[in-house]
Design an enzyme around this catalytic site. Structure first.
Site, PDB file in Angstrom:
ATOM      1  N   GLU A  13      32.835  31.654  31.016  1.00 25.68           N
ATOM      2  CA  GLU A  13      32.260  32.803  30.303  1.00 25.68           C
ATOM      3  C   GLU A  13      33.296  33.911  30.186  1.00 25.68           C
ATOM      4  O   GLU A  13      34.442  33.750  30.611  1.00 25.68           O
ATOM      5  CB  GLU A  13      31.003  33.299  31.037  1.00 25.68           C
ATOM      6  CG  GLU A  13      31.284  33.751  32.458  1.00 25.68           C
ATOM      7  CD  GLU A  13      30.028  34.006  33.283  1.00 25.68           C
ATOM      8  OE1 GLU A  13      28.924  33.570  32.903  1.00 25.68           O
ATOM      9  OE2 GLU A  13      30.162  34.649  34.344  1.00 25.68           O
ATOM     10  N   ASP A  27      32.065  43.964  34.555  1.00 20.39           N
ATOM     11  CA  ASP A  27      32.505  43.309  33.316  1.00 20.39           C
ATOM     12  C   ASP A  27      33.411  44.203  32.474  1.00 20.39           C
ATOM     13  O   ASP A  27      33.160  44.407  31.274  1.00 20.39           O
ATOM     14  CB  ASP A  27      31.290  42.891  32.459  1.00 20.39           C
ATOM     15  CG  ASP A  27      30.266  42.093  33.241  1.00 20.39           C
ATOM     16  OD1 ASP A  27      30.679  41.231  34.040  1.00 20.39           O
ATOM     17  OD2 ASP A  27      29.058  42.337  33.061  1.00 20.39           O
TER      18      ASP A  27
END
Ligand SMILES: *[C@@H]1O[C@H](CO)[C@@H](O)[C@H](O)[C@H]1NC(C)=O
Ligand SMILES: *[C@@H]1O[C@H](CO)[C@@H](O)[C@H](O)[C@H]1NC(C)=O
Ligand SMILES: *[C@@H]1O[C@H](CO)[C@@H](O)[C@H](O)[C@H]1NC(C)=O
Ligand SMILES: *[C@@H]1O[C@H](CO)[C@@H](O)[C@H](O)[C@H]1NC(C)=O
Ligand SMILES: *[C@@H]1O[C@H](CO)[C@@H](O)[C@H](O)[C@H]1NC(C)=O
Ligand SMILES: *[C@@H]1O[C@H](CO)[C@@H](O)[C@H](O)[C@H]1NC(C)=O
Ligand SMILES: *[C@@H]1O[C@H](CO)[C@@H](O)[C@H](O)[C@H]1NC(C)=O
Ligand SMILES: *[C@@H]1O[C@H](CO)[C@@H](O)[C@H](O)[C@H]1NC(C)=O
Ligand SMILES: *[C@@H]1O[C@H](CO)[C@@H](O)[C@H](O)[C@H]1NC(C)=O
Ligand SMILES: *[C@@H]1O[C@H](CO)[C@@H](O)[C@H](O)[C@H]1NC(C)=O
Ligand SMILES: *[C@@H]1O[C@H](CO)[C@@H](O)[C@H](O)[C@H]1NC(C)=O
Ligand SMILES: *[C@@H]1O[C@H](CO)[C@@H](O)[C@H](O)[C@H]1NC(C)=O
Length: 585
Positions: free
Chosen positions: A222, A47
């Site tokens: 997301e 991420d």
């Protein structure tokens, strides 16, 4: 190839005393100026979110850390090739005491978004309690950290909490300096991307959450980030879930509040449906360098489309991006291990800071009396401080471990406990490596144990330790030191076993080793310290058992009483982790 060339040039350049920059300009004019290798942050660094500081001419990236502490590592680079650990945003347990209570292998810090605004660095992220239901507001603890000085770990603020029932929150500023948060909802309403005004100092929201976009229809929209360019607000998100179907999509609107129009060329970044070694590419961020060239980072998994053996989990990769005035950003698809991008910055600025390069190994760390645990040494949840001591009285150049009652499996397979789990490790950052430590330990109480572990989560790991068990031969009341191997996973694991320690290896410090036998298997081996004899392999462990979930493998040491009363201390020394190769394709 080009990376090797650059490394080879480094040696004579340093020999002449002309430093790193000389090595870099020596490569100038060749292909090496444009070539780099992926992953840029190997091992457990998912991420990614990165920014470029014009003032410092430095790139900074944050990545997810889930349950580990210290958490949210920040890496810096001036050339996009070498990345040095600056420190950890989450470096004091008091910044976020709730992390100690984290329950679940996939709980903890998800997806920090790193931004630089008006001289302050911000990290906005979510402490996720993944065992709670998706519609339980307590599942999502959204938080803000900030610092005026990213190079001084202690300057990071405590967590400022704000209300949002979702995750992957990211800050944004408009031209008037108004502060916003964009995040992903995943509860009783349909999944989607939402925006609100926030006060980043206090966490107070000053409006209502507005649903901006739901993505292109992929699973789990997301990881949103907002960018303003050429009169448009660009909203870039991940879709498809973080597995083989992962992809990055984008929409834009002249008005911040929409309507957002999707790019007809979506997805703009994905390795899905390819045979590439790098898979699961997505969860991207965008930034430009001093020359105005655009770059993207994303997470990727080195698994091939088989997606079976990927112990290092989700890592950070770099690609160049073309983003022309008024048009959509175009990523360099598919992501590869050896890449050509824009001319790499040739900054002559040396990076300060005492953190190592992300690819650096440990060459026989000595835990000398004046040392501290290095910033890349991590615990599973914030540690019980007194269980770790460097060079305690009478044991110079060692790391002393006091055992926790819980072993690495812990309570319920997922939770820790008030006494913690005595463990300290580092990330596996190479496909092939050897990790070795010496442990001076003589268990005196039934079941107490210390050893080494290949650790992904509490219910995905393998460990080999020295413990004390009953003898079942002549005198059944005597306790005998044993080697014990234990593995746990969601798939078939090698059977656990224990075996009496051969007499010559009793009451003497032992070397414990975890090594990659090849790309798919690990060995656990043991032997007497300073012996001429090769170590004895006790167990073979397939990498598949630590290829799961959101994190990546660690190697390290542990000490536990296995629920008993044992309190014998273990003394760890000569800690080494040596790279033996990186597979990129
Ligand atoms: C962890 O979560 C599981 C499943 O919800 C629950 O049964 C258990 O009690 C929790 N443990 C702790 C220590 O919170
Ligand atoms: C930037 O920071 C300075 C003080 O450091 C402050 O005076 C100024 O108002 C800030 N500007 C914005 C746009 O927030
Ligand atoms: C880092 O910040 C702390 C205060 O948080 C300060 O005491 C210390 O001197 C700073 N260190 C450096 C090297 O500037
Ligand atoms: C938020 O929504 C409520 C109900 O829809 C409305 O009454 C209120 O004015 C809104 N607040 C803001 C700041 O927009
Ligand atoms: C997102 O999906 C929900 C539920 O289907 C819908 O009500 C909403 O209008 C959608 N949002 C946008 C911006 O299209
Ligand atoms: C991959 O292929 C599947 C099956 O054809 C398709 O449904 C999916 O959209 C494709 N994914 C991407 C990112 O192209
Ligand atoms: C981008 O295009 C717009 C309109 O076409 C123009 O006004 C603007 O100056 C351009 N920006 C750059 C950086 O070229
Ligand atoms: C990436 O960089 C290369 C130059 O090395 C260039 O030819 C290519 O167009 C770039 N691709 C993108 C998508 O920016
Ligand atoms: C860096 O590269 C630029 C070209 O992009 C060149 O003009 C400059 O001289 C280089 N600087 C150094 C220190 O090599
Ligand atoms: C006792 O028996 C168990 C299993 O039967 C074996 O694993 C263990 O090594 C034995 N212990 C000794 C001291 O022989
Ligand atoms: C890797 O090592 C394991 C354990 O020695 C062995 O079983 C396996 O066949 C090896 N795989 C390859 C591809 O050599
Ligand atoms: C780990 O500890 C638990 C008690 O906390 C115990 O039930 C279990 O047997 C232990 N595992 C091993 C391999 O000793």
């Amino acid at each position: 190839m080009m990376a090797l060339l650059a490394a080879a040039l480094l040696v004579p350049a340093l020999g002449l005393g002309s430093g790193l920059s000389a090595a870099r300009s020596g490569a100038e004019g060749g292909r090496g100026d444009f070539a780099f290798v992926n992953p840029i942050l190997p091992g457990f660094h998912p991420d990614p979110s990165c920014v470029f500081s014009d003032v410092e001419e430095t790139f900074y990236c944050a990545s997810s850390s889930f349950n580990v502490f210290p958490g949210i590592p920040i890496h810096a680079s001036t050339d996009l090739r070498e990345w040095r650990l600056v420190g950890n945003v989450l470096n004091r347990a008091s910044q976020l005491p709730e992390l100690s209570l984290s329950n679940g292998s996939t709980s903890g810090i998800w997806a920090p978004a790193l931004r630089l605004y008006n001289g302050t660095f911000y990290v906005v992220t979510t402490l996720v309690h993944d065992k709670k239901a998706a519609d339980d507001p307590e599942r999502w603890d959204n938080i803000i950290f900030s610092t005026p000085d990213i190079w001084n770990e202690s300057q990071w603020s405590d967590a400022v909490h704000f209300d949002f029932e979702g995750y992957d929150t990211s800050p944004y500023w408009d031209e008037q300096g108004n502060e916003y948060i964009v995040g992903s909802h995943a509860y009783h309403v349909e999944p989607g991307i939402h925006l609100n005004k926030v006060n980043l100092k206090t966490g107070e929201m000053s409006g209502n959450w507005t649903n901006l976009w739901n993505g292109t229809g992929g699973l789990a929209p997301e990881g949103p980030h907002l960018y303003k360019k050429d009169g448009y607000h660009y909203l870039m998100i991940a879709e498809g879930g973080t597995g083989l179907g992962h992809m990055e999509t984008i929409a834009r609107s002249k008005d911040l509040y929409g309507p957002y129009i999707a790019n007809p060329a979506n997805p703009i970044l994905t390795n899905a449906n390819t045979t590439e070694y790098f898979q699961t590419v997505g969860h991207a961020d965008l930034f430009h360098d001093a020359n105005g060239n655009w770059w993207g980072v994303a997470l990727a998994t080195r698994s091939g489309p088989e997606y079976v053996t990927y112990p290092m989990g989700r890592e950070t990769v770099l690609t160049n991006v073309t983003w022309e005035n008024g048009s959509w950003p175009v990523f360099n698809n598919p992501v590869k291990g050896e890449f050509q991008g824009w001319r790499l910055p040739n900054s002559t600025r040396e990076l300060e800071g005492d953190g190592p390069l992300v690819t650096e190994g440990d060459d026989s760390l000595q835990f000398s009396p004046d040392a501290k645990l290095p910033p890349y040494f991590i615990h599973w949840r914030p540690p019980i401080i007194e269980n770790y001591a460097i060079s305690p009285p009478g044991h110079p150049n060692t790391l002393r471990l006091k055992s926790s009652k819980l072993n690495l499996t812990g309570i319920d397979g997922n939770a820790g406990g008030p006494g913690g789990q005595t463990f300290v490790g580092r990330r596996q950052v190479d496909t092939l490596f050897t990790y070795r430590v010496d442990i001076d330990y003589t268990p005196e109480t039934l079941e107490e144990e210390a050893g080494v572990t290949l650790f992904l989560t509490q219910n995905h790991h393998a460990r080999t330790g020295l413990t004390l068990l009953p003898s079942n031969t002549t005198n059944s009341s005597s306790l005998v030191p044993h080697f014990r191997f234990h593995a746990i996973s969601n798939i078939h694991v090698p059977p656990s076993f224990s075996m009496p320690v051969p007499v010559p290896l009793r009451n003497t410090p032992l070397t414990f080793e975890i090594r990659t036998a090849n790309e798919t298997h690990y060995t656990f081996a043991v032997g007497a310290v300073n012996s001429e004899d090769p170590l004895t392999i006790l167990a073979y462990v397939p990498g598949d058992i630590v290829s799961w979930g959101f994190t990546g493998t660690l190697v390290g040491v542990y000490a536990t009483s296995n629920g008993g009363e044992g309190k014998t201390e273990a003394f760890v020394s000569n800690w080494s982790y040596v790279s033996e190769g990186q597979v990129r394709g």
